[in-house]
Design a protein around this motif. Sequence first.
Motif, mmCIF file in Angstrom:
data_model
loop_
_atom_site.group_PDB
_atom_site.id
_atom_site.type_symbol
_atom_site.label_atom_id
_atom_site.label_comp_id
_atom_site.label_asym_id
_atom_site.label_seq_id
_atom_site.Cartn_x
_atom_site.Cartn_y
_atom_site.Cartn_z
ATOM 1 N N ALA A 130 0.828 -1.209 0.000
ATOM 2 C CA ALA A 130 0.000 0.000 0.000
ATOM 3 C C ALA A 130 0.858 1.253 0.000
ATOM 4 O O ALA A 130 0.377 2.337 -0.350
ATOM 5 N N ALA A 131 2.121 1.142 0.411
ATOM 6 C CA ALA A 131 3.016 2.300 0.462
ATOM 7 C C ALA A 131 4.459 1.831 0.511
ATOM 8 O O ALA A 131 4.754 0.714 0.966
ATOM 9 N N VAL A 132 5.341 2.680 0.024
ATOM 10 C CA VAL A 132 6.781 2.521 0.233
ATOM 11 C C VAL A 132 7.149 3.462 1.369
ATOM 12 O O VAL A 132 6.918 4.671 1.292
ATOM 13 N N VAL A 133 7.695 2.919 2.457
ATOM 14 C CA VAL A 133 8.055 3.719 3.631
ATOM 15 C C VAL A 133 9.571 3.709 3.795
ATOM 16 O O VAL A 133 10.182 2.642 3.912
ATOM 17 N N LEU A 134 10.155 4.899 3.819
ATOM 18 C CA LEU A 134 11.603 5.045 3.983
ATOM 19 C C LEU A 134 11.913 5.590 5.358
ATOM 20 O O LEU A 134 11.424 6.652 5.749
ATOM 21 N N GLY A 135 12.725 4.855 6.110
ATOM 22 C CA GLY A 135 13.227 5.323 7.394
ATOM 23 C C GLY A 135 14.709 5.631 7.296
ATOM 24 O O GLY A 135 15.295 5.610 6.215
ATOM 25 N N PHE A 136 15.314 5.929 8.440
ATOM 26 C CA PHE A 136 16.769 6.132 8.501
ATOM 27 C C PHE A 136 17.383 4.734 8.466
ATOM 28 O O PHE A 136 17.573 4.091 9.485
ATOM 29 N N ASP A 137 17.681 4.267 7.245
ATOM 30 C CA ASP A 137 18.053 2.872 7.040
ATOM 31 C C ASP A 137 19.573 2.714 7.009
ATOM 32 O O ASP A 137 20.217 2.950 5.987
ATOM 33 N N LEU A 138 20.130 2.289 8.132
ATOM 34 C CA LEU A 138 21.570 2.038 8.217
ATOM 35 C C LEU A 138 21.964 0.749 7.505
ATOM 36 O O LEU A 138 23.158 0.439 7.407
ATOM 37 N N THR A 139 20.968 0.003 7.008
ATOM 38 C CA THR A 139 21.227 -1.237 6.265
ATOM 39 C C THR A 139 20.810 -1.078 4.806
ATOM 40 O O THR A 139 20.544 -2.070 4.123
ATOM 41 N N LEU A 140 20.758 0.143 4.319
ATOM 42 C CA LEU A 140 20.312 0.426 2.956
ATOM 43 C C LEU A 140 21.225 -0.257 1.937
ATOM 44 O O LEU A 140 22.447 -0.211 2.051
ATOM 45 N N THR A 141 20.605 -0.876 0.936
ATOM 46 C CA THR A 141 21.350 -1.529 -0.140
ATOM 47 C C THR A 141 20.833 -1.052 -1.493
ATOM 48 O O THR A 141 19.731 -0.499 -1.595
ATOM 49 N N TYR A 142 21.600 -1.306 -2.522
ATOM 50 C CA TYR A 142 21.162 -0.934 -3.869
ATOM 51 C C TYR A 142 19.905 -1.700 -4.241
ATOM 52 O O TYR A 142 19.006 -1.138 -4.894
ATOM 53 N N GLU A 143 19.794 -2.953 -3.817
ATOM 54 C CA GLU A 143 18.615 -3.745 -4.142
ATOM 55 C C GLU A 143 17.365 -3.150 -3.507
ATOM 56 O O GLU A 143 16.295 -3.104 -4.133
#
Length: 271
Positions: free
Chosen positions: A129-142
């Motif tokens: 229903a939504a894309v939610v972005l947090g402060f993601d210290l595990t962010l990846t290109y995928e």
Amino acid sequence: MRSELEPTTAEWRQRFETINTFMLDLDGTVYLGDQLFPWSLPFLRKITAQGKQYIFVTNNSSQSARYYVEKLTRMGIPVRSDQIFTSGEATRYYLDKYSFARRIYLLGTPALEEEFREAGFTLTDDRPAAVVLGFDLTLTYEKLRRACGLIRQGVPFIATHPDFNCPTPQGPIPDCGAMTALITAATAVAPKVIGKPHQEMVEALCAKFDIEPANVAMVGDRLYTDIAMGRQAGIMAILVLSGETQREDLDGSPFQPDRIAEDLGEIAEWL
């Protein structure tokens, strides 16, 4: 040196005496990194003795309320999990308020993922229903690739908070706002942003704690989040100079506080 803006006017004193809830920013206000300011605990004790309450309010969605309870407890501050309010919790309130299905694609740390799952959300890239972005210290290109693909398909894009950098003892590191800018650059879609200084943060706080804005003061060290939120929401905004903002930063800033204090210790003197 103490602030020159002492609360001397009868009008301001009358307003200040109606405050029964203090929303407190954490880093730069209550502590700096892992070091508790010496005036913080006496300030909190004085609030409690006067029958007032305090709520710790943070934009940092990389950690859970449980983490902050453990950190503050180690510092000697008595706190319950329901006295911690993060932009992640405000985002969940927003999703529920506007009846989003509890299927979201979340870019966040394991701690944020756990909080969303515990609140009954399913984390998936299959028809969310939504894309939610947090402060993601595990962010990846995928993660970024999947998020951008969903957003281009029209899935609503929501960010927990707007901060571009997060302060650390080693210097600032990219925060949620910087990650948002990357996704917006790739998709030409700007997100709905929830955390300080946005009204949605205040709405969620007032709903959870059953408080009236007229009886609330926001205390923090950042003009563009803490003070901006207070002024935009019509609640008292008190700037402390113990963190990021210096007195000269007020020149030309669109976000001017109701009062300035050197630190929480000075506010305790006002009580």
